[in-house]
Design an enzyme around this catalytic site. Structure first.
Site: not given
Ligand SMILES: Cc1cc2nc3c(=O)[nH]c(=O)nc-3n(C[C@H](O)[C@H](O)[C@H](O)COP(=O)(O)OP(=O)(O)OC[C@H]3O[C@@H](n4cnc5c(N)ncnc54)[C@H](O)[C@@H]3O)c2cc1C
Length: 467
Positions: A238, A446, A204
């Site tokens: 890259v 709940h 990245e």
């Protein structure tokens, strides 16, 4: 044939615009160059990726988590069947759009649509035949396409050097998969193949994953993916993707300069983003202006500079998300029908469908700081939630950001199992300008994981009970 509206492209933007316009009594046609409707999202995007994410998640859970629940199994991967599940899911969805077109009496044309000028669209079929459609309004909804890596000549063969499209179809699990780009698509598809047994390395450019997401969420999320075995090379650029006799060599170097590294992988997924798709639409000749990033330039009512020509979805500004395209589709149809179409861009949720999921809506802490807005933060971890414990899904937390003076909720971020479903109570709250106290005083069933959302709201304006 003459229409009120011709929509070019049948992705989530185009097909929703067409259906809404037909519902409002307009005579509508759609033009699509794929053989099936539904665009990137249904054919090669959201839907197939979620089919594989779900199937691979069940496989990984069966291998790693069932045992602790007293369920003893030894899962075996049948990739052919898993891919068939994905294909069947796509088919059901694209057929669904075709059914909706028929139901709403929308004419369909398969071929490449071109804007000849205001009021005229030509459709060129595969056999070269050309039809001309007359229409009062045109909606451009041609979406986006894969972007490459800046400065690198990437030759996609969709087997070894793949875009997201090829990564939905590997016929065997790659031994080592390099993912270029730590954004949503790279991390989702990287997760799929990591769960199925691939070694996955994400390279990245930025110093964090998920670019614009809240920094705290992004850091914790990365740690969770690392625990799942995904390796990260951040702040790395890259510089080469070369196909070898067997596999592919990926070269990268630190963004700030330094030594090159190479990885010999079995496959590389280039997931560096998407570009607006306007190829072959004839926009220049028709005088339709693009913006500085090659998107169709529109005003706040999705009108281009040419009267009667509108544009929506990935091909215009804003987040490249299916639901954003859909909402713009509804709004533009309403505007064309003389109503007041509107999209609230401050409340567009975004979800990463990994495990755990990441979901957010509204502002991040970084954005609030940059805007000089004073805010308070309320957080609650799923480790303190009974339902999450019962399901062994205690990773993650809920974080709510509210205006310090008014308590109005400005942003919410959830990292956790099913976060993508839970985020919507915050979206509705924000749409109504609600406060953290409004949410904190709303009774929640709940035991649910949504109780953690309520507790985070309590933590924002007062104190949570269960921690
Ligand atoms: C792997 C992947 C996963 C994704 N997952 C998600 C997700 O989970 N959630 C999410 O919100 N978004 C996701 N997205 C993004 C989402 O797919 C897009 O935001 C969405 O499809 C944009 O919709 P659209 O209608 O603007 O364009 P598209 O869906 O791109 O559709 C445009 C259509 O126009 C057609 N077309 C183009 N030019 C012409 C022409 N000249 N004539 C006729 N037809 C033409 C194309 O063939 C295409 O069918 C994903 C994308 C990818 C690639």
């Amino acid at each position: 044939m003459s229409y009120d509206v011709v929509v070019i492209g049948t992705g989530p933007g185009g097909y929703v615009a067409a259906i809404k316009a037909a519902q409002l009594g307009l005579k509508v046609a759609v033009v699509e160059k794929r053989k099936t409707f539904g665009g990137t999202c249904l054919n090669i995007g959201c839907i197939p990726s979620k089919a594989l994410l779900h199937a691979s998640e069940v496989f990984a859970e069966a291998g790693h988590s069932f045992d602790a629940l007293g369920v003893e199994v030894s899962p075996k991967l049948n990739l052919t069947k898993m891919l068939a599940h994905k294909d069947a899911t796509v088919k059901a969805n694209v057929n669904g759009v075709e059914f909706l077109f028929k139901k709403n009496k929308i004419d369909t044309f398969i071929g490449t649509g071109k804007v000849v000028g205001a009021g005229k669209v030509s459709v060129t079929g595969d056999d070269g035949s050309v039809q001309e459609l007359e229409t009062k309004n045109i909606i451009i909804a041609t979406g986006s396409d894969v972007a490459g890596i800046p400065g690198v000549d990437v030759k996609f063969d969709e087997k070894t050097v793949v875009s997201s499209t090829g990564a939905l179809d590997f016929d065997k699990v790659p031994g080592h998969l390099v993912v270029v780009g730590g954004g949503v698509i790279g991390l989702e598809l990287g997760s799929v193949w990591a769960r199925l047994g691939a070694k996955v390395t994400v390279v990245e450019f930025l110093d964090k994953v998920l670019g614009s997401m809240d920094g705290e969420v992004s850091r914790q999320f990365q740690r969770m993916l690392e625990k799942q075995g995904i390796e990260f090379k951040l702040s790395a650029k890259v510089t080469g993707v070369e196909k070898q006799k067997k596999g592919v060599k990926v070269t990268f170097e630190p963004v700030k300069g330094g030594d090159k590294e190479t990885i010999d992988a079995d496959a590389v997924l280039v997931a560096t983003g998407r570009r607006p798709y306007t190829d072959g639409l004839g926009l220049e000749a028709a005088g339709v202006a693009l913006d500085e990033r090659g998107r169709v330039a529109t005003n706040d009512h999705w009108q281009t500079n040419v009267p009667g020509i509108y544009a929506i979805g990935d091909v215009v500004k804003g987040p490249m998300l299916a639901h954003k395209a859909e909402d713009e589709g509804v709004a533009v149809a309403e505007i064309i029908a003389g109503q007041a179409g509107h999209v609230n861009f401050d409340v567009i949720p975004s979800v990463v469908y990994t495990q755990p999921e990441v979901a957010s809506v509204g502002k991040t802490e970084e954005e609030l700081k940059a805007a000089g807005i004073e805010y308070k933060v309320g957080k609650f971890p799923f480790t303190a939630n009974g339902r999450a414990r019962a399901m062994q899904h205690t990773d993650g937390f809920v974080k709510i950001l509210a205006d310090k003076a008014t308590d109005r909720v400005l942003g919410a971020h959830i990292l956790g199992y099913n976060a993508g479903e839970m985020i919507h109570e915050l979206a509705v709250l924000m749409e109504f300008g609600g406060s953290s106290e409004d949410l904190g005083r709303t009774c929640h069933a709940h035991p649910t994981m949504s109780e953690a959302v309520r507790e985070a709201a309590l933590a924002t304006f007062a104190k949570p009970i269960h921690i």
